[in-house]
Each structure stands twice: as C-alpha cells, then as structure tokens.
Design an enzyme around this catalytic site. Sequence first.
Site, PDB file in Angstrom:
ATOM      1  N   GLU A 159       4.518  -0.654  14.851  1.00 17.49           N
ATOM      2  CA  GLU A 159       5.029   0.644  14.404  1.00 17.49           C
ATOM      3  C   GLU A 159       5.967   1.290  15.416  1.00 17.49           C
ATOM      4  O   GLU A 159       6.927   1.964  15.043  1.00 17.49           O
ATOM      5  CB  GLU A 159       3.868   1.600  14.091  1.00 17.49           C
ATOM      6  CG  GLU A 159       3.039   1.204  12.891  1.00 17.49           C
ATOM      7  CD  GLU A 159       1.940   0.180  13.204  1.00 17.49           C
ATOM      8  OE1 GLU A 159       1.274  -0.272  12.253  1.00 17.49           O
ATOM      9  OE2 GLU A 159       1.766  -0.156  14.408  1.00 17.49           O
ATOM     10  N   SER A 218       0.814  -1.209   0.000  1.00 20.36           N
ATOM     11  CA  SER A 218       0.000   0.000   0.000  1.00 20.36           C
ATOM     12  C   SER A 218       0.851   1.264   0.000  1.00 20.36           C
ATOM     13  O   SER A 218       0.497   2.273  -0.602  1.00 20.36           O
ATOM     14  CB  SER A 218      -0.936   0.035   1.217  1.00 20.36           C
ATOM     15  OG  SER A 218      -1.925  -0.966   1.124  1.00 20.36           O
ATOM     16  N   HIS A 226      -1.799   7.336   2.768  1.00 19.37           N
ATOM     17  CA  HIS A 226      -3.227   7.268   3.099  1.00 19.37           C
ATOM     18  C   HIS A 226      -3.648   8.399   4.026  1.00 19.37           C
ATOM     19  O   HIS A 226      -4.311   8.193   5.037  1.00 19.37           O
ATOM     20  CB  HIS A 226      -3.585   5.912   3.704  1.00 19.37           C
ATOM     21  CG  HIS A 226      -3.476   4.782   2.722  1.00 19.37           C
ATOM     22  ND1 HIS A 226      -2.279   4.377   2.199  1.00 19.37           N
ATOM     23  CD2 HIS A 226      -4.426   4.003   2.157  1.00 19.37           C
ATOM     24  CE1 HIS A 226      -2.487   3.379   1.360  1.00 19.37           C
ATOM     25  NE2 HIS A 226      -3.779   3.139   1.299  1.00 19.37           N
TER      26      HIS A 226
END
Length: 632
Positions: free
Chosen positions: A366, A345, A416
Amino acid sequence: MEGYHKPDQQKLQALKDTANRLRISSIQATTAAGSGHPTSCCSAAEIMAVLFFHTMRYKSQDPRNPHNDRFVLSKGHAAPILYAVWAEAGFLPEAELLNLRKISSDLDGHPVPKQAFTDVATGSLGQGLGAACGMAYTGKYFDKASYRVYCLLGDGELSEGSVWEAMAFASIYKLDNLVAILDINRLGQSDPAPLQHQMDIYQKRCEAFGWHAIIVDGHSVEELCKAFGQAKHQPTAIIAKTFKGRGITGVEDKESWHGKPLPKNMAEQIIQEIYSQIQSKKKILATPPQEDAPSVDIANIRMPSLPSYKVGDKIATRKAYGQALAKLGHASDRIIALDGDTKNSTFSEIFKKEHPDRFIECYIAEQNMVSIAVGCATRNRTVPFCSTFAAFFTRAFDQIRMAAISESNINLCGSHCGVSIGEDGPSQMALEDLAMFRSVPMSTVFYPSDGVATEKAVELAANTKGICFIRTSRPENAIIYNNNEDFQVGQAKVVLKSKDDQVTVIGAGVTLHEALAAAELLKKEKINIRVLDPFTIKPLDRKLILDSARATKGRILTVEDHYYEGGIGEAVSSAVVGEPGITVTHLAVNRVPRSGKPAELLKIEKINMSPIPMVFSTEQYIQPIIYICLYI
C-alpha cells in the site's frame, strides 16, 4: 556498450568542472544558511553533473515540459545540489542559492513543488523511487513517450522497505525507462550505513529484484557516462561508490558531519581548493528532449450520464464505487485505477474489466501504491484512483502526508470501514481513517451513504485538487436519493425533517440508515428528528448543521462507525464550538471491536437502532439512537 559514445576529453573535463562548481555552490549555500547537508551534496556532484549535463534531455527554461526527462531526488536532504544544478542550467539566478532555507525564498531545506523543477516533495526517505516508478509507468504505458525517469537515492534510505516495494514493482512491469542511482557514500546520519561499501551485496540485491545493476566509481564522470549509456530491457540500477563530503579536506569520509554546514572560514578555504581544480568556466548546455508526449487535458471530467439507481433498491457503496469509477473511465482515457490486490472486494475489478490498459495492480504494497499514484499524477498526466481496505491506508500515512506536501492530486478509496464489515474482525475494520484523512492539509473527505451519492463523490473527486478520500461500506443499504440529486463538496443534505423536529441526528454510511430507521420508530412515539447526511466530512457544511441545530432546540446527535477520536463527532463539535445554546452528543465505537454479524456489532457498539437480543449483553433491548433521542 550498445548506444554508448564515449565523450571526448574536453567534454569529460567540462563535466568534472561542472561537478566542482556544484560542490562549491552547495557549500556556499549551506554555509550562508547556517544549516543543511553539504557532505551529502558533495558525494553526488559527479552523478548530478553527468545526469543533467550529459545524459538527461530537457528544456532548461521549462522544467515541467511534458516531453522532458524526469528526475526525482529521493535523498531530499541533498536539495542544495539540485538547486545548484538548476542555477548551472540557467533557470535559477546563482545569487538565489544564497537564500537557501530563508523564509523569503522558494529554496526550502528539502525539495517541494513550489519549485518548478520539483515534481514531488521528498525528505521523508524511501519514497522517491515509488514516485519515479509512477512517472515511468505513465511514460511507458499511458503516454507511450520517449522521456526517461531518473531517481537518486542515498544508501541510508535503502533500509526503508518502501524502496524494495518500488524495486519489485519496476521489475514486474519492466520499466526499462527507469534508472535508479544509488549514492553509496557509506555514512548515514548517526552511524555508517549497514553495508557501508560492500558494493557486491547491493548489486546482488538489485539483481534479485529483477534490475540490471552496474557498479561504478561515482566520482568518475567517464564511468558514469558509460553506465548511463547502457540500454537494457529492464530497469537499471547504477550503484555508485562515493565518499561523503568528497572534495572537502578533513571532512571527506568522516563521521559526525551529516547535516552540518562548514564554518565560514573553513568554507572559504575549501572553496578555493576546489576552485583551483576547475579548468574552464564554460557551461554545458542542456540537450533538448524528443517531443513525443501527447497533449493531455484532465480538466472538467464529467460522468457520461446520470446515475441509474432506483430509490429503495439496495447496493453497497463499495460496489457503487467500482461501477462509478468504470463509468467515469469512459469519459476520459486519463482516469486510471490502482489497487492493492483487493479489487474483488473494493470492486475496482469492474474498472479493470472495462479499461484493462488503465488498471495498475500494485499487489499488497500500500505504501508503494500511494507513491505510484503520486508519480502518475505529476505534470497533470493522469487522474489516479487508488483503492484498498480503508484500514490498510494507515500503513501508508507517511506517503499520504508527503503527497499533500507534494500538492498531489490523487484520489483514495477505502472500503470495509467500521464494525459493519462484520466477521473479519478488528484488523480489517477501518476505525481511524476519518481522523487520519481529516488531518491531511487541504484534503477532501467524502463519506457517501448510497449509490447515487457514491457516483457523485467519484465525479467530484476527479475534479477536486488535493488528496481526496472516499469512504465506502461493505453492507448493502437502500438508495435514498433520486438520480438527479445535486451534490457538491462541503454541502450536506437534510434527508428527513419536519417543523416539529426535536433533535438533529447526523450520520453517514451505515449509521445514516440506522438514523432513518430510528426516526420511523420515534415517530410512533410522536417524536420527530431531523436527519442530516454530511456527504463530505471535510469540508463540513457548518451553516446547514447550525441552522438545523437551531431548529431542533440546539440539540445535535452524531452517530458514526468510527472511533470517537477524530471522526464525525469531533468534526461537528469543532464546527459549532462557541455557538451559544448548541449541545453535541456523540455515539461512536469506544473500544477495539470483536468479530460478529454486522447488526450485532452495530448494536454492541451502541451505534444502531434495532433491538437485537444479545446473549452476552446486559443491555439487550436498548436502542441507542432512539434512547439518546428520547433523553437528550
């Protein structure tokens, strides 16, 4: 034990003496400062003595030598004993220890990289092991060198999930050059640690995460020497049973002493007691390292060629990022990429395909990904680029904050962003990220609006010190810049202008394209607007913004795919505050969004220009940018 040679009694006694000198120095420093954590230092005295004066290989007068073994003090509040070690090694004057925590001294309350022997700042607990993993990964897979990495953790910070993210990472990548030492001294800050001295449970947890785990008496220099001498084909956890405040009569293993220095009279008495146990003042010299780390130059890394886009063609900036990163990877073998299982992505998969040996899959962790990047970047060994959905960097904000305190040079790309991602809905939409990264000291925030600008942002980020954030979008938008367009940090672009412009409109990413589309429609109404692309939201091109505003009757309109708070509008407002005759109007997202088509969401949030009928909207045909420009 394989590879283990038991030190003779003279060496063992010298290590005991060293540990006690470290205790004394820690007590003296914290008492002189009137604050600090002597009890947390004292539990680790034997560990530090054996590590630095028996196990580790380093040049004591050159702490950042690339061949040296690395050490991370994850329990950063025990900084005084780290400083004591470097005084013992001869790098720091012993008198400087008494300047602990003073404004005139580099010996802060917690380790920071202005100290030559500190690679990463610690003190926000639970982050040291992740950084150590990054160092170990670099040593094993990039440098292919013999240096080893040691990380000392406290038992209290083992409640942090980021520790176990790092434990999993180290096991997955078989970091057999990494040793974590768990200082299990039983007591936390306000209460005992949850497992206290249940050493077998710590061992089982470490083993469950794929580590070789050894329980030792953390105050026995002989047991520590033996444990550090073991060589395994997996990361090693040395689980040391210790006592907080070891050696301090009346304080050892007692609650309510965390973070409290000893009163002067008490300190003098305790120092005499500990000093009486020292048999020799002779110091142990550090063992030099094996010099096999390669020379590395990460300065001035440039793209091998200009971008190759065609004006008018469409590409999402997230894809342009992946292509640019892969291209930059051909310019230097020290460009590395990390991702959190979003590479298909974020398009970092393009980098992986072209440079598989320099791609690190960090999986859905993360916080650890950012810590790994920080570790990889230490001592200027690599130039890391981390990527994931921009929204997911929010959970790693503490790691990002500490990376800035570490003066780390890492690059983060968040894809995004905003409501323009569409149907996935608000949990995936980054609408706070600009505010977050703008708040980080010395950060640079890139917001490219086409493929050319994105490629330039990647190149600039690789050569910019500090934390760099690149914000990329999901929708495909037209290329608006020529391939030879020059971009610089802090330099905005006037994308559209005329001598009769009425309003300066500032947009970025998808909203820049909305502004350009609005300009075409407004032109039919004989209204001209000036359109600016800021390129970097931090630093902002204040001069160009003011010049443009003055040329457009002082009117500025900002439009952004971000919440009002902390985004482009507030950045612009801060830049022009106090300037006479300047007014700023904002368009931004003002509520938690919903799922929908990107164009529908841009319209319902009033950050678009296109008149799309909305059956659930009472303002079906209002075109926000145009409307504001008509009536501003």
